[in-house]
Design an enzyme around this catalytic site. Structure first.
Site, PDB file in Angstrom:
ATOM      1  N   ASP A 239     -19.591  10.291  26.827  1.00 23.59           N
ATOM      2  CA  ASP A 239     -20.860  10.790  27.342  1.00 23.59           C
ATOM      3  C   ASP A 239     -21.849   9.648  27.463  1.00 23.59           C
ATOM      4  O   ASP A 239     -21.481   8.472  27.412  1.00 23.59           O
ATOM      5  CB  ASP A 239     -21.381  11.954  26.493  1.00 23.59           C
ATOM      6  CG  ASP A 239     -21.263  11.660  25.022  1.00 23.59           C
ATOM      7  OD1 ASP A 239     -21.583  10.515  24.635  1.00 23.59           O
ATOM      8  OD2 ASP A 239     -20.838  12.542  24.249  1.00 23.59           O
ATOM      9  N   LYS A 261     -24.647  14.384  30.347  1.00 22.35           N
ATOM     10  CA  LYS A 261     -25.597  14.952  31.314  1.00 22.35           C
ATOM     11  C   LYS A 261     -25.681  14.062  32.540  1.00 22.35           C
ATOM     12  O   LYS A 261     -25.734  12.861  32.442  1.00 22.35           O
ATOM     13  CB  LYS A 261     -26.988  15.013  30.692  1.00 22.35           C
ATOM     14  CG  LYS A 261     -27.153  16.145  29.727  1.00 22.35           C
ATOM     15  CD  LYS A 261     -28.592  16.203  29.218  1.00 22.35           C
ATOM     16  CE  LYS A 261     -28.656  17.146  28.064  1.00 22.35           C
ATOM     17  NZ  LYS A 261     -29.466  16.775  26.966  1.00 22.35           N
ATOM     18  N   MET A 374     -32.854  11.966  17.164  1.00 18.58           N
ATOM     19  CA  MET A 374     -33.340  12.853  18.229  1.00 18.58           C
ATOM     20  C   MET A 374     -34.809  13.201  18.014  1.00 18.58           C
ATOM     21  O   MET A 374     -35.219  14.339  18.193  1.00 18.58           O
ATOM     22  CB  MET A 374     -32.478  14.130  18.285  1.00 18.58           C
ATOM     23  CG  MET A 374     -31.051  13.833  18.688  1.00 18.58           C
ATOM     24  SD  MET A 374     -29.936  15.234  18.501  1.00 18.58           S
ATOM     25  CE  MET A 374     -29.386  15.041  16.811  1.00 18.58           C
TER      26      MET A 374
END
Ligand code: SAH
Length: 453
Positions: A239, A261, A374
């Protein structure tokens, strides 16, 4: 070919080492615990010891010796001993004297049942050692377990597959499937079961999934194991967190499948990723599921592990350097410190929709370092949660963006101004927040504006 490397079976063989210095000790170490019987004559000038005999060897001592290593500094003595040893039928190596030696010692990689030797005929020993380092990095530590597993199955395989070609085909498949990976990891029973399964169904090579931690981005922070998995992969599923510099270390013709994404779109759902991993492994492929940092630290590696187990796919986890460790090192922040931090917690600022946020009260004590993952979007929530729970507003913070990558940026401030710091500096993901006294050690790489509380 200027030299020939022969391998000498050591069990039942007698090896003699002569000398008292470091070179003699190194040779003695090499054969200590090997299959050979080692006798070490250290000369009359050393104290007697269990490990050696404190005199020079006589012709009688040398009779029956297969290999004799002479590491004494006096050239006359060395020549005399070499002559004596040769007269008793031994092959002689005089350390650092190729002209006096019957054989040279190659640079060796010792994996028990598997030994690799690199020789340059004595002309470039340093080159040989460099080659050794490269080969060493490419070979699993547990190679001997694999050799022993194969040895243990040899008779069974011979009985099941009397035809030589069929047997060779079986071994080729067996050494390519999941079994060798399990064996070198020490999962011998599973490896054996897998080889036996293959023996009954030779058409069904089962692949294997490696859940590999890629580290924070610097390819040099890959572990040797991760690198090996990448170089053996048929398929790499990755990813956004896997930079090109790391993907480029994979086997050239490995297929790369991106599941992160794409602009504006959602990433591939977790269930679909698991289905893909299972399908690739069932097709007999060696699958690397590459994850940023460590697969089991906020990486959803646990879910993938569970899915593989449920599907009966062999899965091996390869740890990686998690962002907290990579970023702390890059910014010069010790995560623990005798005076300033007795604990460190890895915290995520992002929670499942509707899920509970972190328990800030349990994280607000002084001298407790927090590595917040995050946390860019949630910086205000981190700040508010910790201040409300009583953490001091002047607690140092450091924000590391793209840690360990060429575009790494470090900005610093205080907890009371964390949200403003992140907004003002336009910090982008991936970034790690370090909150705690130790964050004062951070070396800003782009000076942060004073984030006044
Ligand atoms: N499994 C990963 C974490 C995945 S969660 C690990 O062990 O590191 C994604 C978060 O990790 C990002 O939002 C960021 O907080 C952090 N992160 C990952 N790589 C990073 C990097 N190179 N620099 C800074 N933060 C990073």
């Amino acid at each position: 070919m200027r030299v020939f490397l022969a391998s000498i079976p050591l069990p039942g063989t007698s090896v003699v080492v002569v000398g008292a210095g470091d070179a003699a000790a190194a040779k003695a170490r090499l054969f200590d615990g090997s299959g050979a019987t080692l006798r070490w004559f250290a000369g009359p000038e050393v104290e007697p010891d269990e490990a050696w005999i404190a005199r020079w060897p006589t012709a009688k001592d040398l009779s029956g010796a297969r290999l004799v290593f002479i590491a004494v500094s006096d050239p006359g003595k060395a020549t005399a001993l070499a002559g004596l040893a040769r007269a008793s039928g031994a092959q002689v190596n005089v350390v650092d004297q190729p002209g006096l030696s019957d054989f040279h010692t190659p640079a060796l990689i010792d994996r028990g049942g598997v030994v690799i030797a690199i020789a340059t005929g004595g002309v470039a020993p340093v080159l040989a050692r460099q080659v050794r380092a490269r080969v060493e990095a490419a070979l699993p530590q547990g190679l001997d377990r694999l050799a022993r597993l194969a040895e243990g199955l040899r008779e069974t395989v011979r009985a099941t597959l009397p035809d030589f070609t069929a047997r060779r085909r079986f071994w080729e498949a067996a050494f390519r499937g999941a079994a060798p990976d399990l064996a070198v990891e020490g999962r011998t029973a599973e490896a054996r079961r897998e080889m036996l399964r293959l023996l009954n169904r030779p058409d069904r090579v089962q692949g294997v999934v490696h859940l590999v931690g890629a580290g924070p981005g610097d390819p040099e922070l890959l572990t040797l194991k991760a690198l090996r998995a990448l170089q053996d992969a048929d398929v790499v599923i990755h990813d956004r967190l896997a930079p090109a510099a790391i993907l480029d270390r994979a086997r050239r013709d490995a297929r790369r499948i991106y599941v992160g994404k794409r602009r504006g779109e959602h990433s591939v759902p977790q269930a679909e990723i698991a289905t893909l991993m299972i399908a690739e492994a069932r097709a007999g492929h060696r699958v690397v599921r590459l994850k940023g940092g460590d697969p089991f630290v906020f990486g959803r590696g646990g879910e993938e592990l569970e899915a593989m187990r449920a599907a009966g796919i062999d899965v091996i986890a390869v740890p990686g350097i998690t962002a907290a460790l990579g970023c702390a090192a890059a910014a010069g922040v010790p995560l623990t410190h005798r005076d300033q931090a007795q604990a460190v917690s890895f915290v995520t600022a992002e929670t499942r929709p509707g899920g509970a946020g972190p328990d800030w009260a349990s994280l607000a004590a002084p001298n407790h370092t927090l590595a917040v993952y995050m946390g860019v979007a949630g910086a205000a929530a981190v700040q508010a949660g910790l201040l409300e729970a009583g953490r001091a507003a002047d607690t140092p913070v450091a924000v590391i963006e793209n840690g360990s990558r060429p575009d790494q940026r470090v900005v610093t401030g205080q907890l009371g101004g964390l949200a403003r710091l992140v907004a003002h500096e336009r910090v982008v993901s991936p970034a790690l927040l370090i909150v705690g006294e130790v964050a004062a050690w951070a070396q800003p790489q782009t000076m942060a504006r004073e984030a006044a509380a």
